[in-house]
Design a protein around this motif. Structure first.
Motif, PDB file in Angstrom:
ATOM      1  N   ALA A  51      71.416  56.415  54.805  1.00 36.99           N
ATOM      2  CA  ALA A  51      71.967  56.579  53.451  1.00 36.99           C
ATOM      3  C   ALA A  51      72.911  55.433  53.095  1.00 36.99           C
ATOM      4  CB  ALA A  51      72.687  57.917  53.334  1.00 36.99           C
ATOM      5  N   LEU A  52      73.584  54.894  54.091  1.00 35.86           N
ATOM      6  CA  LEU A  52      74.535  53.807  53.834  1.00 35.86           C
ATOM      7  C   LEU A  52      73.852  52.549  53.306  1.00 35.86           C
ATOM      8  CD1 LEU A  52      76.967  54.142  56.860  1.00 35.86           C
ATOM      9  CD2 LEU A  52      77.305  54.895  54.502  1.00 35.86           C
ATOM     10  N   HIS A  53      72.564  52.410  53.562  1.00 34.95           N
ATOM     11  CA  HIS A  53      71.827  51.261  53.035  1.00 34.95           C
ATOM     12  C   HIS A  53      71.781  51.282  51.508  1.00 34.95           C
ATOM     13  CE1 HIS A  53      70.464  49.632  56.837  1.00 34.95           C
ATOM     14  NE2 HIS A  53      70.104  50.835  57.212  1.00 34.95           N
ATOM     15  N   HIS A  54      71.955  52.462  50.925  1.00 31.92           N
ATOM     16  CA  HIS A  54      71.842  52.606  49.471  1.00 31.92           C
ATOM     17  C   HIS A  54      73.179  52.882  48.792  1.00 31.92           C
ATOM     18  CE1 HIS A  54      67.518  52.631  49.936  1.00 31.92           C
ATOM     19  NE2 HIS A  54      67.685  53.472  50.939  1.00 31.92           N
ATOM     20  N   ASN A  55      74.187  53.248  49.564  1.00 35.62           N
ATOM     21  CA  ASN A  55      75.494  53.574  48.993  1.00 35.62           C
ATOM     22  C   ASN A  55      76.328  52.302  48.912  1.00 35.62           C
ATOM     23  OD1 ASN A  55      78.486  54.278  49.358  1.00 35.62           O
ATOM     24  ND2 ASN A  55      77.588  56.233  48.756  1.00 35.62           N
ATOM     25  N   GLU A  56      76.926  52.070  47.747  1.00 36.28           N
ATOM     26  CA  GLU A  56      77.699  50.844  47.537  1.00 36.28           C
ATOM     27  C   GLU A  56      79.193  51.071  47.380  1.00 36.28           C
ATOM     28  OE1 GLU A  56      75.838  48.889  44.234  1.00 36.28           O
ATOM     29  OE2 GLU A  56      74.029  48.472  45.362  1.00 36.28           O
ATOM     30  N   THR A  57      79.657  52.319  47.566  1.00 38.78           N
ATOM     31  CA  THR A  57      81.079  52.568  47.362  1.00 38.78           C
ATOM     32  C   THR A  57      81.840  52.993  48.614  1.00 38.78           C
ATOM     33  OG1 THR A  57      80.587  54.851  46.673  1.00 38.78           O
ATOM     34  CG2 THR A  57      80.817  53.192  44.934  1.00 38.78           C
ATOM     35  N   LEU A  58      81.145  53.579  49.594  1.00 40.06           N
ATOM     36  CA  LEU A  58      81.831  54.054  50.793  1.00 40.06           C
ATOM     37  C   LEU A  58      82.373  52.859  51.577  1.00 40.06           C
ATOM     38  CD1 LEU A  58      82.336  56.870  51.983  1.00 40.06           C
ATOM     39  CD2 LEU A  58      80.489  56.408  53.600  1.00 40.06           C
TER      40      LEU A  58
END
Length: 132
Positions: A120-127
């Motif tokens: 999922a982190l591949h697509h999340n840009e804010t975490l």
């Protein structure tokens, strides 16, 4: 307990930090809080650590994360989330654009849960900070 806090949060537009850690709210309390926070526009920090929350409660929290536009910091450490709960969080991370810090340590997500969140982190840009 948490249900009364959730009711008090309805319509509240000033509270920015809510610490419910170590209150044994379980899935029922997590569900009540998550339902109200779907539309809350003030809270930026939520601590639900050490509350005996399982995958069912985390599923409702994940739904909230898809709709809430203000939450930046979420503590879910020391719960019984498991790999299934981590999967729910991973799906929420695909849509959420505000969460910056997420704490899932000591929540029994295991290698499978960590891997799912990693994808999922591949697509999340804010975490910006993640604790497993």
């Amino acid at each position: 307990g948490a249900e009364k806090i959730a009711a008090a949060l309805q319509g509240n537009d000033t509270l920015q930090c809510l610490d419910l850690a170590d209150n044994d709210i379980g899935d029922v309390g997590a569900t009540a809080v998550a339902a109200v926070l779907q539309h809350n526009q003030a809270l930026t920090t939520l601590d639900l650590g050490l509350n005996d929350i399982g995958a069912a409660g985390v599923e409702k929290i994940a739904v909230m994360l898809r709709h809430n536009l203000t939450l930046e910091i979420l503590f879910l450490r020391f719960n019984d989330i498991g790999a299934r709960g981590a999967g729910h969080i991973a799906l929420a991370l695909l849509d959420n654009e505000t969460l910056q810090r997420l704490y899932l340590d000591f929540s029994d997500i295991g290698a499978a849960g960590a891997t799912t969140i990693g994808f999922a982190l591949h697509h999340n840009e804010t975490l910006q900070e993640l604790s497993l």
